[in-house]
Design a protein around this motif. Structure first.
Motif, PDB file in Angstrom:
ATOM      1  N   LYS A  36       1.067  -1.058  -0.042  1.00 35.82           N
ATOM      2  CA  LYS A  36       0.191   0.179   0.014  1.00 35.82           C
ATOM      3  C   LYS A  36       0.954   1.274   0.559  1.00 35.82           C
ATOM      4  O   LYS A  36       0.558   2.312  -0.725  1.00 35.82           O
ATOM      5  N   ILE A  37       2.396   1.332   0.767  1.00 38.11           N
ATOM      6  CA  ILE A  37       3.144   2.212   0.354  1.00 38.11           C
ATOM      7  C   ILE A  37       3.830   2.208  -0.820  1.00 38.11           C
ATOM      8  O   ILE A  37       3.271   3.518  -1.259  1.00 38.11           O
ATOM      9  N   ALA A  38       3.994   1.344  -1.523  1.00 39.63           N
ATOM     10  CA  ALA A  38       4.757   1.600  -3.089  1.00 39.63           C
ATOM     11  C   ALA A  38       3.146   1.714  -3.606  1.00 39.63           C
ATOM     12  O   ALA A  38       3.345   2.694  -4.647  1.00 39.63           O
ATOM     13  N   PHE A  39       2.102   1.727  -3.979  1.00 38.83           N
ATOM     14  CA  PHE A  39       0.921   2.059  -4.554  1.00 38.83           C
ATOM     15  C   PHE A  39       0.546   3.231  -3.861  1.00 38.83           C
ATOM     16  O   PHE A  39       0.432   4.672  -5.274  1.00 38.83           O
ATOM     17  N   GLN A  40       0.765   4.173  -2.423  1.00 32.17           N
ATOM     18  CA  GLN A  40       0.358   5.614  -2.248  1.00 32.17           C
ATOM     19  C   GLN A  40       1.558   6.156  -3.235  1.00 32.17           C
ATOM     20  O   GLN A  40       1.868   7.561  -3.391  1.00 32.17           O
ATOM     21  N   LEU A  41       3.041   5.731  -3.039  1.00 30.10           N
ATOM     22  CA  LEU A  41       4.417   6.223  -3.578  1.00 30.10           C
ATOM     23  C   LEU A  41       4.151   7.069  -4.884  1.00 30.10           C
ATOM     24  O   LEU A  41       4.348   7.317  -5.720  1.00 30.10           O
ATOM     25  N   TYR A  42       3.606   5.367  -5.875  1.00 30.27           N
ATOM     26  CA  TYR A  42       3.553   5.523  -7.375  1.00 30.27           C
ATOM     27  C   TYR A  42       2.132   6.155  -7.767  1.00 30.27           C
ATOM     28  O   TYR A  42       2.357   7.231  -8.661  1.00 30.27           O
ATOM     29  N   ARG A  43       1.464   6.568  -7.056  1.00 27.95           N
ATOM     30  CA  ARG A  43       0.144   7.498  -7.203  1.00 27.95           C
ATOM     31  C   ARG A  43       0.544   9.118  -7.191  1.00 27.95           C
ATOM     32  O   ARG A  43      -0.197   9.528  -7.398  1.00 27.95           O
ATOM     33  N   ASP A  44       1.589   9.370  -5.964  1.00 24.49           N
ATOM     34  CA  ASP A  44       1.150  10.199  -5.262  1.00 24.49           C
ATOM     35  C   ASP A  44       2.400  11.300  -6.371  1.00 24.49           C
ATOM     36  O   ASP A  44       2.126  12.542  -6.322  1.00 24.49           O
ATOM     37  N   GLU A  45       3.626  10.391  -6.579  1.00 32.26           N
ATOM     38  CA  GLU A  45       5.011  11.235  -7.049  1.00 32.26           C
ATOM     39  C   GLU A  45       5.434  10.543  -8.644  1.00 32.26           C
ATOM     40  O   GLU A  45       6.481  10.529  -9.450  1.00 32.26           O
ATOM     41  N   GLY A  46       4.869   9.191  -8.665  1.00 31.40           N
ATOM     42  CA  GLY A  46       4.658   8.559 -10.082  1.00 31.40           C
ATOM     43  C   GLY A  46       5.924   7.623  -9.902  1.00 31.40           C
ATOM     44  O   GLY A  46       6.697   7.484  -9.304  1.00 31.40           O
ATOM     45  N   LEU A  47       5.834   6.954 -11.595  1.00 31.71           N
ATOM     46  CA  LEU A  47       6.883   5.754 -11.868  1.00 31.71           C
ATOM     47  C   LEU A  47       8.388   6.254 -11.740  1.00 31.71           C
ATOM     48  O   LEU A  47       9.528   5.607 -10.984  1.00 31.71           O
ATOM     49  N   ARG A  48       7.996   7.508 -12.400  1.00 27.79           N
ATOM     50  CA  ARG A  48       9.488   7.835 -12.528  1.00 27.79           C
ATOM     51  C   ARG A  48      10.167   8.585 -11.289  1.00 27.79           C
ATOM     52  O   ARG A  48      11.166   7.938 -10.834  1.00 27.79           O
ATOM     53  N   ALA A  49       9.795   9.131 -10.218  1.00 31.95           N
ATOM     54  CA  ALA A  49       9.817   9.606  -9.135  1.00 31.95           C
ATOM     55  C   ALA A  49      10.072   8.123  -8.142  1.00 31.95           C
ATOM     56  O   ALA A  49      11.559   8.279  -7.522  1.00 31.95           O
ATOM     57  N   MET A  50      10.507   6.910  -8.670  1.00 27.29           N
ATOM     58  CA  MET A  50      10.379   5.593  -7.851  1.00 27.29           C
ATOM     59  C   MET A  50      11.890   5.279  -8.281  1.00 27.29           C
ATOM     60  O   MET A  50      12.255   3.888  -7.678  1.00 27.29           O
ATOM     61  N   TYR A  51      11.818   5.625  -9.300  1.00 25.82           N
ATOM     62  CA  TYR A  51      13.321   5.333  -9.737  1.00 25.82           C
ATOM     63  C   TYR A  51      14.572   6.415  -9.695  1.00 25.82           C
ATOM     64  O   TYR A  51      15.313   6.043 -10.277  1.00 25.82           O
ATOM     65  N   LYS A  52      14.014   7.264  -8.710  1.00 24.97           N
ATOM     66  CA  LYS A  52      15.361   9.161  -8.276  1.00 24.97           C
ATOM     67  C   LYS A  52      16.373   7.930  -7.074  1.00 24.97           C
ATOM     68  O   LYS A  52      16.168   6.805  -6.470  1.00 24.97           O
ATOM     69  N   GLY A  53      17.444   8.128  -8.096  1.00 26.23           N
ATOM     70  CA  GLY A  53      18.513   7.259  -7.305  1.00 26.23           C
ATOM     71  C   GLY A  53      18.940   5.915  -8.095  1.00 26.23           C
ATOM     72  O   GLY A  53      19.632   5.036  -7.315  1.00 26.23           O
ATOM     73  N   CYS A  54      17.743   5.267  -8.767  1.00 26.74           N
ATOM     74  CA  CYS A  54      18.392   4.333  -9.628  1.00 26.74           C
ATOM     75  C   CYS A  54      19.389   3.956 -10.127  1.00 26.74           C
ATOM     76  O   CYS A  54      20.625   3.212 -10.411  1.00 26.74           O
ATOM     77  N   GLY A  55      19.769   5.208 -11.381  1.00 25.37           N
ATOM     78  CA  GLY A  55      21.442   5.188 -11.553  1.00 25.37           C
ATOM     79  C   GLY A  55      22.703   5.013 -10.373  1.00 25.37           C
ATOM     80  O   GLY A  55      23.272   4.041 -10.972  1.00 25.37           O
ATOM     81  N   SER A  56      22.475   5.507 -10.056  1.00 24.38           N
ATOM     82  CA  SER A  56      24.098   5.129  -9.044  1.00 24.38           C
ATOM     83  C   SER A  56      23.837   3.860  -8.332  1.00 24.38           C
ATOM     84  O   SER A  56      24.865   3.217  -8.023  1.00 24.38           O
ATOM     85  N   LEU A  57      23.020   3.622  -8.128  1.00 21.79           N
ATOM     86  CA  LEU A  57      22.331   2.294  -7.861  1.00 21.79           C
ATOM     87  C   LEU A  57      22.636   0.798  -9.094  1.00 21.79           C
ATOM     88  O   LEU A  57      23.451  -0.530  -8.336  1.00 21.79           O
TER      89      LEU A  57
END
Length: 298
Positions: free
Chosen positions: A57-78
């Motif tokens: 549900k937390i993941a869904f809220q993050l996706y709903r509020d910030e979008g999929l692009r936001a959920m890849y913030k910091g992905c490049g470094s990882l």
């Protein structure tokens, strides 16, 4: 037993297969990592208790509020860090295995499997994991608040400017403990299972590799979660020592706080373990003949 089971693994095969597998695994499972890290960063009193108990549900809220692009913030470094980390981990582990495996069976004892994984985890933490994990965590933490960092390069510049080169090694103790434990359990348990199956004549294929990797991921997560929480708290955008990170967990969440994010991390490691080892085995199978042929020509 086939010749390739007894032959030494080329260091080039270890580096390439580990690096490619690490990049694939990091990118494909990053939303789980993002959500897990955000959960662990909610440390203010009362806020963590208001979060949904269901991590999905937390993941869904993050996706709903910030979008999929936001959920890849910091992905490049990882991803970059995972390519380096797993290249080093597979190289280190295969080097240990080449040196100490039984020449008849091509296997290591369970203890040597675990120790080999521990050594490769420490080496990976020093040369790849700590700075890239620090950058990833700082970017995720910054995205939920100050938004000072424009991108990964800008974040590195600010971290070094404000805290010196040591700023990229914040959380080194927690990260190294996590990597030593995680790699020991992940690489060790995977190879213990694989060696057992080999002695029983169980054919290794994509499905078997994925299941073995998933089991190794479960063992790793349950055993090393406290180190992961400490590492995350130590690597926020705000400078925090390992001691302060431990104190903050105890203050706001108590002992149970050291297992915060377990479900989401477990969700990731079940898939990441399967993806990592399946990808590594597949890449190794493709490139190993090339290096074997080159060695014979030399």
């Amino acid at each position: 037993m086939p010749k390739d089971e007894k032959a030494h693994t080329s260091p080039y095969v270890s580096i390439i297969s580990g690096g490619v597998a690490g990049g694939i695994e990091a990118f494909s499972t990053y939303p789980f990592e993002f959500t897990k890290t955000r959960v662990q960063l909610h440390q203010e009193k009362g806020i963590s208790q208001k979060l949904p108990r269901n991590p999905y549900k937390i993941a869904f809220q993050l996706y709903r509020d910030e979008g999929l692009r936001a959920m890849y913030k910091g992905c490049g470094s990882l991803v970059v860090g995972s390519i380096a980390k797993d290249a080093v981990r597979f190289l280190s582990f295969d080097t240990v295995k080449n040196a100490f495996k039984d020449p008849e069976t091509g296997t290591l004892s369970p203890l040597r499997n675990m120790l080999g994984g521990m050594v490769s985890g420490v080496v990976a933490s020093i040369f790849a994991v700590t700075p890239t994990e620090r950058l990833k965590t700082a970017l995720i933490d910054d995205a939920r608040g100050a938004k000072r960092y424009k991108n990964g390069v800008h974040a590195i510049q600010l971290i070094i400017k404000e805290d010196g080169l040591k700023g990229l090694y914040r959380g080194f103790v927690g990260t190294t403990l996590k990597q030593a434990g995680a790699t020991s359990f992940r690489m060790g348990s995977y190879n213990i299972i694989k060696d057992y199956e080999r002695t029983k004549g169980i054919t290794q294929n994509t499905a078997v590799n994925f299941i073995n990797g998933s089991i190794a991921g479960i063992i790793t997560t349950v055993s090393t979660q406290p180190f992961d929480v400490i590492k995350t708290r130590s690597q926020t955008a705000k400078v925090t020592t390992t001691k302060q990170a431990i104190a903050s967990v105890m203050k706001y969440d108590g002992i149970k706080g050291f297992w915060r994010g377990t479900v989401m991390r477990l969700s990731r490691t079940v898939f990441s373990g399967g993806i990592l080892f399946t990808s590594a085995e597949a890449v190794a199978k493709i490139i190993d003949p090339l290096f074997t042929q080159q060695t014979e020509l030399d």
